[in-house]
Design an enzyme around this catalytic site. Structure first.
Site, short mmCIF file in Angstrom:
data_model
loop_
_atom_site.label_atom_id
_atom_site.label_comp_id
_atom_site.label_asym_id
_atom_site.label_seq_id
_atom_site.Cartn_x
_atom_site.Cartn_y
_atom_site.Cartn_z
N LEU A 50 -96.37 3.72 2.08
CA LEU A 50 -95.73 2.40 1.91
C LEU A 50 -94.21 2.47 2.00
O LEU A 50 -93.54 1.43 2.08
CB LEU A 50 -96.13 1.78 0.56
N GLY A 71 -101.35 1.82 -3.63
CA GLY A 71 -100.37 2.08 -4.68
C GLY A 71 -100.98 2.96 -5.74
O GLY A 71 -102.12 3.41 -5.64
N SER A 73 -102.68 3.46 -9.16
CA SER A 73 -103.60 2.52 -9.82
C SER A 73 -103.77 2.81 -11.31
O SER A 73 -104.64 2.20 -11.95
CB SER A 73 -104.96 2.57 -9.11
N ASN A 110 -105.31 -6.68 -14.68
CA ASN A 110 -105.33 -7.17 -16.07
C ASN A 110 -104.21 -6.54 -16.88
O ASN A 110 -103.81 -7.10 -17.91
CB ASN A 110 -106.71 -6.91 -16.68
N TYR A 138 -97.11 0.68 -15.08
CA TYR A 138 -98.08 0.25 -14.05
C TYR A 138 -98.27 -1.28 -14.12
O TYR A 138 -98.16 -1.99 -13.12
CB TYR A 138 -99.40 1.00 -14.26
N LYS A 142 -97.20 -4.66 -11.59
CA LYS A 142 -98.05 -5.77 -11.14
C LYS A 142 -97.36 -7.11 -11.44
O LYS A 142 -97.49 -8.07 -10.68
CB LYS A 142 -99.43 -5.69 -11.80
#
Ligand code: NAI
Ligand code: 15L
Length: 269
Positions: A50, A71, A73, A110, A138, A142
């Site tokens: 990426l 990415g 995770s 989530n 992480y 998001k």
């Protein structure tokens, strides 16, 4: 936007990517695959990081939409999250903007809202507009991805559905996952709805099956046309016999994000 046909699937070598590259063609999509790891059996798959902006630009050229799964995770040192999930997602959005791609389905998590207390008893389901409370770097990445998606919609008209995936695995493996599990088949249904619904702007949805023990409100996903068919309850008896019910005093059972809230996160999530 006309119905997308050609879709770039980033992170295609990973767990969700492998499930989706097997399930999504049945919905009529032609997939172009990308991952930093080579993908056996697909000589056309793009092997690229990426961080490689030129490769991303070439990979997105001519596709109707992108499902962005690539990415890190799980929780990781901030520097690694910064490079793969924050800068990497920015690089992908820039490539999509430059090449005129109409829509991205972004694999949020989530863990963007992981420090939200889980519903107890008669508590209402967690709404999609609950304040974001990341439980990790992480989860923070998001939150960044969701904000980036909003910016690219507001400023450039690039649409996104941000899917806050619960746990997408062939089966739930913990008692918490009975609440947040998204079966692979429901995952494919949700990604299809996210790709094909009209006028999504930037829409944020929770990604799970219609679980009996569901913690969050699926109405923004249903508004896209998503109709989940699976329920984790068939796994409940076995998992509860093995692991016991969620205990109120256990920090790993108190929040949506499970053990991601502890420092460091510990399995089972
Ligand atoms: P995974 O770790 O199995 O797959 C991620 C893939 O991304 C790997 O194949 C990896 O090689 C690739 N990747 C990592 N860094 C990259 C980079 N710099 N450039 C190109 N490729 C790179 O993860 P999984 O479980 O398949 O998850 C997919 C996505 O969905 C991730 O973004 C994850 O955060 C998100 N997600 C997954 C959930 C789940 O239950 N599996 C739950 C919530 C979110
Ligand atoms: C995630 O965001 C992770 O990518 C996945 O591996 C699971 O741990 C999932 O959340 C979860 O909350 O179970």
């Amino acid at each position: 936007m006309p119905a997308p046909r050609t879709v770039l699937l980033t992170g295609a070598a990973g767990g969700v990517g492998t499930l989706m590259r097997n399930l999504l063609p049945a919905f009529g999509y032609e997939l172009r695959l990308l991952d930093v790891r080579p993908i056996e059996g697909d000589p056309d798959a793009v092997t690229a990081d990426l961080s490689d902006r030129a490769a991303l630009r070439e990979a997105v050229r001519g596709v109707d939409a992108i499902i962005h799964l690539a990415g890190i995770s799980l929780e990781a040192p901030f520097e690694k999250i910064l490079k793969a999930n924050i800068e990497g997602t920015y690089n992908l959005y820039e490539a999509a903007r430059e090449e005129g791609v109409a829509r991205i389905v972004f694999a949020s998590s989530n863990h963007a809202v992981g420090f939200t207390p889980r519903p107890q008893g008669e508590d209402p389901l967690i709404p999609i507009d609950t304040p974001r409370r990341p439980d990790t770097f992480y989860g923070l990445s998001k939150c960044f991805g969701e904000d980036l998606a909003q910016l690219y919609w507001d400023k450039h008209g690039l649409e996104t559905v941000s899917v806050r995936i619960g746990s997408c695995f062939p089966e739930p493996t913990s008692v918490r996952m009975l609440s947040v599990w998204m079966s692979p088949a429901d995952g494919a249904r949700l990604f299809h709805a996210a790709l094909s619904a009209e006028n999504v702007g930037h829409t944020v949805v929770y990604g799970s099956s219609a679980n009996t023990r569901l913690w969050w409100d699926l109405s923004s996903a249903r508004a896209l046309g998503y109709e989940p068919r699976d329920d984790s309850e068939e796994f409940a008896q076995k998992l509860i016999a093995e692991q016991g019910e969620l205990e109120e005093g256990n920090i790993a059972h108190a929040y949506l994000g499970g053990a991601f809230v502890s420092d460091p996160p510990v399995w089972p999530y």
